[in-house]
Design an enzyme around this catalytic site. Structure first.
Site, PDB file in Angstrom:
ATOM      1  N   HIS A 125      -0.526  -3.368   8.677  1.00  0.00           N
ATOM      2  CA  HIS A 125       0.083  -3.175   9.992  1.00  0.00           C
ATOM      3  C   HIS A 125       1.153  -4.222  10.201  1.00  0.00           C
ATOM      4  O   HIS A 125       0.989  -5.360   9.777  1.00  0.00           O
ATOM      5  CB  HIS A 125      -0.976  -3.285  11.106  1.00  0.00           C
ATOM      6  CG  HIS A 125      -0.517  -2.694  12.382  1.00  0.00           C
ATOM      7  ND1 HIS A 125       0.227  -3.408  13.286  1.00  0.00           N
ATOM      8  CD2 HIS A 125      -0.657  -1.454  12.878  1.00  0.00           C
ATOM      9  CE1 HIS A 125       0.517  -2.616  14.304  1.00  0.00           C
ATOM     10  NE2 HIS A 125       0.001  -1.421  14.096  1.00  0.00           N
ATOM     11  N   ASP A 145      -5.559   4.290  12.003  1.00  0.00           N
ATOM     12  CA  ASP A 145      -5.595   5.624  11.424  1.00  0.00           C
ATOM     13  C   ASP A 145      -6.472   5.762  10.202  1.00  0.00           C
ATOM     14  O   ASP A 145      -6.582   6.844   9.639  1.00  0.00           O
ATOM     15  CB  ASP A 145      -4.164   6.091  11.124  1.00  0.00           C
ATOM     16  CG  ASP A 145      -3.482   6.525  12.399  1.00  0.00           C
ATOM     17  OD1 ASP A 145      -4.194   7.086  13.257  1.00  0.00           O
ATOM     18  OD2 ASP A 145      -2.293   6.269  12.573  1.00  0.00           O
TER      19      ASP A 145
HETATM   20  N1  ACO Z   1      -0.882  -0.528   0.327  1.00  0.00           N
HETATM   21  C1  ACO Z   1      -0.437  -1.379  -0.619  1.00  0.00           C
HETATM   22  N2  ACO Z   1       0.407  -2.400  -0.387  1.00  0.00           N
HETATM   23  C2  ACO Z   1       0.830  -2.568   0.884  1.00  0.00           C
HETATM   24  C3  ACO Z   1       0.413  -1.740   1.923  1.00  0.00           C
HETATM   25  C4  ACO Z   1      -0.477  -0.681   1.633  1.00  0.00           C
HETATM   26  N3  ACO Z   1      -0.913   0.157   2.580  1.00  0.00           N
HETATM   27  N4  ACO Z   1       1.000  -2.133   3.082  1.00  0.00           N
HETATM   28  C5  ACO Z   1       1.757  -3.189   2.767  1.00  0.00           C
HETATM   29  N5  ACO Z   1       1.653  -3.460   1.428  1.00  0.00           N
HETATM   30  C6  ACO Z   1       2.289  -4.586   0.714  1.00  0.00           C
HETATM   31  C7  ACO Z   1       3.763  -4.351   0.486  1.00  0.00           C
HETATM   32  O1  ACO Z   1       3.982  -3.709  -0.749  1.00  0.00           O
HETATM   33  C8  ACO Z   1       4.297  -5.760   0.533  1.00  0.00           C
HETATM   34  O2  ACO Z   1       3.961  -6.379  -0.684  1.00  0.00           O
HETATM   35  P1  ACO Z   1       4.953  -7.531  -1.316  1.00  0.00           P
HETATM   36  O3  ACO Z   1       4.988  -8.633  -0.296  1.00  0.00           O
HETATM   37  O4  ACO Z   1       4.320  -7.889  -2.608  1.00  0.00           O
HETATM   38  O5  ACO Z   1       6.293  -6.847  -1.488  1.00  0.00           O
HETATM   39  C9  ACO Z   1       3.462  -6.426   1.629  1.00  0.00           C
HETATM   40  O6  ACO Z   1       2.207  -5.719   1.596  1.00  0.00           O
HETATM   41  C10 ACO Z   1       4.066  -6.365   3.024  1.00  0.00           C
HETATM   42  O7  ACO Z   1       4.329  -5.005   3.303  1.00  0.00           O
HETATM   43  P2  ACO Z   1       5.536  -4.516   4.206  1.00  0.00           P
HETATM   44  O8  ACO Z   1       5.808  -3.070   3.892  1.00  0.00           O
HETATM   45  O9  ACO Z   1       6.680  -5.472   4.085  1.00  0.00           O
HETATM   46  O10 ACO Z   1       4.935  -4.664   5.659  1.00  0.00           O
HETATM   47  P3  ACO Z   1       5.492  -3.984   6.961  1.00  0.00           P
HETATM   48  O11 ACO Z   1       5.007  -4.800   8.094  1.00  0.00           O
HETATM   49  O12 ACO Z   1       6.954  -3.727   6.827  1.00  0.00           O
HETATM   50  O13 ACO Z   1       4.786  -2.533   6.940  1.00  0.00           O
HETATM   51  C11 ACO Z   1       3.207  -0.808   7.250  1.00  0.00           C
HETATM   52  C12 ACO Z   1       3.680  -2.209   7.685  1.00  0.00           C
HETATM   53  C13 ACO Z   1       4.382   0.178   7.287  1.00  0.00           C
HETATM   54  C14 ACO Z   1       2.156  -0.299   8.233  1.00  0.00           C
HETATM   55  C15 ACO Z   1       2.648  -0.894   5.810  1.00  0.00           C
HETATM   56  O14 ACO Z   1       1.521  -1.772   5.790  1.00  0.00           O
HETATM   57  C16 ACO Z   1       2.231   0.467   5.247  1.00  0.00           C
HETATM   58  O15 ACO Z   1       3.069   1.165   4.662  1.00  0.00           O
HETATM   59  N6  ACO Z   1       0.922   0.900   5.429  1.00  0.00           N
HETATM   60  C17 ACO Z   1       0.502   2.193   4.980  1.00  0.00           C
HETATM   61  C18 ACO Z   1       0.909   3.274   6.005  1.00  0.00           C
HETATM   62  C19 ACO Z   1       0.091   3.189   7.275  1.00  0.00           C
HETATM   63  O16 ACO Z   1      -1.123   3.100   7.260  1.00  0.00           O
HETATM   64  N7  ACO Z   1       0.787   3.298   8.418  1.00  0.00           N
HETATM   65  C20 ACO Z   1       0.167   3.302   9.751  1.00  0.00           C
HETATM   66  C21 ACO Z   1       0.453   2.031  10.498  1.00  0.00           C
HETATM   67  S1  ACO Z   1      -0.407   2.022  12.038  1.00  0.00           S
HETATM   68  C22 ACO Z   1       0.503   3.032  13.000  1.00  0.00           C
HETATM   69  O17 ACO Z   1       1.684   3.191  12.877  1.00  0.00           O
HETATM   70  C23 ACO Z   1      -0.214   3.778  13.997  1.00  0.00           C
END
Ligand code: ACO
Length: 433
Positions: free
Chosen positions: A312, A369
């Site tokens: 998140h 979710d």
């Molecule tokens: N699985 C694996 N790796 C992940 C995940 C995941 N679900 N989420 C983040 N990471 C990793 C990224 O690859 C990144 O790694 P790095 O630092 O080695 O490059 C690090 O964690 C940070 O991730 P970001 O994408 O930069 O974090 P951001 O805050 O931009 O994204 C997000 C947040 C979009 C929710 C992300 O965690 C994600 O894609 N999650 C999966 C989709 C999801 O569940 N979305 C619902 C969110 S809740 C809502 O909107 C109601």
């Protein structure tokens, strides 16, 4: 200290510090450009406050979420979704007469032009419900026209009564559209129901009533739906809410702004995650429950796969909504006598990830979710409808932010950029290129 000094080209400039009621602190950069000719660069607005807001407080480090000061835990346990909608939109919990008035006003507006059914019918059966809902919400504008906005009759001059009437229309019409989208997929007749029997009760009846059968309300279903809608009702400046605010900031109507919010919510990194989670859990189940394989994929940077429902932007310890939903998922499955192997896969996957250095070091925890789809599935809602249910819950939050922005007379949203394209080039005719 109520200001910060920045040094640029050997000159020192002061910028004021702003503080919120919970002591969150920010630098007010409104004067930065006029003083220094600098802008700030923050892709994804990861560290940018776009407004001052008094609707929702969120402390991601400590897993705190409050609507207008009330904890999400106590609202999910005690309140009705319509009470929470009133709280978010108008700032306080309603008195009995206020809630009764809102309910009656919603019922008075619980009508949709029959021509909208024709628009609904013209969508292919395979169309995604989020696309249909966004289009129908936008189409509502044509059937509920506003007086033409002129310079002397701008939104800024519109009264609270005008805002109230628009809000009530949306609170009445969106649940009907949601139920219609659902029923049409199932080939069932479309109708309106009666919100005076309870807002959430009416939603469940409108969605699940079968033809030629007396509908018997199931309290487990109503309570689960009530909780899910409350937990999704607002989440401060997330992607879809920021979209609603930015669209509304141009003085686009509430319907147009919310239609844009629905589109923003659709993506799988935002509201679309609930559908993606169930698809992922089903894929793991069909792959002999091989959790380890999917853990490896999620950690592999050359593989686009992510663990859906994990991570998140703001919560970096736990998502308080996920805790409530996890318990609710157990209860609903138990109460409905459903034994869904998907729940066991979800629990094992969560355990595996919480023990894994990749996820713990990046502070990736289950979000709202991760478990919500398991409940929707138990309620017999098809997975393509999950994000629509999220949208239904988020409507009060979108309305609250749109109204707040309108009453604050916030300026039009218009970020800047650092241009990294070509320098000036002379146009050449096609024969000379
Ligand atoms: N699985 C694996 N790796 C992940 C995940 C995941 N679900 N989420 C983040 N990471 C990793 C990224 O690859 C990144 O790694 P790095 O630092 O080695 O490059 C690090 O964690 C940070 O991730 P970001 O994408 O930069 O974090 P951001 O805050 O931009 O994204 C997000 C947040 C979009 C929710 C992300 O965690 C994600 O894609 N999650 C999966 C989709 C999801 O569940 N979305 C619902 C969110 S809740 C809502 O909107 C109601």
């Amino acid at each position: 200290m109520n200001k910060i000094e920045i040094k640029h080209n050997n000159e020192v400039f002061d910028l004021p510090i702003v503080k919120g009621t919970e002591n969150e602190t920010g630098i007010n950069i409104q004067q930065l450009r006029s003083k220094t000719n600098l802008i700030t660069l923050d892709p994804g607005f990861k560290n940018t406050g776009s407004c001052k807001s008094s609707i929702t407080f969120l402390d991601g480090e400590n897993g705190i979420l409050r609507y207008r000061g009330y904890s999400i835990e106590s609202l999910a346990k005690n309140a009705s979704f319509l009470e929470v909608a009133y709280l978010l939109i108008f700032g306080d919990l309603p008195l009995k007469n206020e809630l009764d008035k809102l309910t009656n006003d919603i019922q008075d507006n619980a009508i949709i032009d029959e021509d909208l059914k024709k628009i609904l019918d013209s969508f292919p059966r395979s169309a995604h419900p989020m696309g249909i809902l966004s289009s129908l919400t936008s189409a509502l504008i044509a059937f509920n026209p506003e007086k033409k906005i002129s310079l002397s009759n701008s939104y800024k001059n519109k009264s609270e009564i005008f805002l109230y009437n628009t809000i009530v229309k949306l609170l009445a019409k969106i649940p009907i559209l949601v139920s219609w989208v659902h029923r049409r997929r199932k080939g069932l007749s479309l109708d309106y129901g009666d919100f005076r029997n309870g807002y959430v009760e009416n939603i469940t009846r409108m969605m699940f009533q079968l033809p030629n059968q007396t509908y018997v309300q199931n309290n487990v279903v109503v309570n689960a739906m009530n909780k899910l809608l409350i937990l999704h009702a607002d989440h401060e400046q997330n992607c879809s809410t920021s979209t609603v605010r930015i669209v509304g900031s141009s003085e686009a109507s509430l319907f147009a702004s919310v239609s844009a919010g629905i589109s923003a919510l659709w993506g799988r990194l935002h509201g679309g995650a609930n559908q993606a989670v169930i698809e992922m859990l089903e894929a793991i189940k069909n792959d002999n429950g091989d959790i380890k394989k999917y853990m490896i994929k999620a950690k592999d940077k050359s593989d686009p796969f992510r663990l859906m429902g994990f991570g998140h932007r703001v919560y970096k310890n736990f998502d308080p909504r996920a805790k409530i939903i996890k318990i609710a998922a157990h209860e609903v499955l138990k109460d409905l006598g459903i034994n869904d192997p998907i729940l066991e896969i979800a629990k094992s996957l969560e355990k595996e990830a919480l023990d894994d250095e990749y996820f713990t070091s990046r502070k990736l925890y289950p979000n709202v979710d991760f478990y919500s789809g398991i409940i929707y599935k138990a309620l017999n809602i098809p997975k393509e409808m999950f994000t629509v249910m999220f949208a239904l819950g988020r409507v009060p939050g979108w309305i609250a932010h749109w109204r707040e922005m309108r009453l604050n007379n916030d300026p039009i949203g218009r970020p800047r950029q650092i241009y990294i394209g070509e320098e000036f080039r002379e146009y050449k005719k096609i024969s000379e290129r």
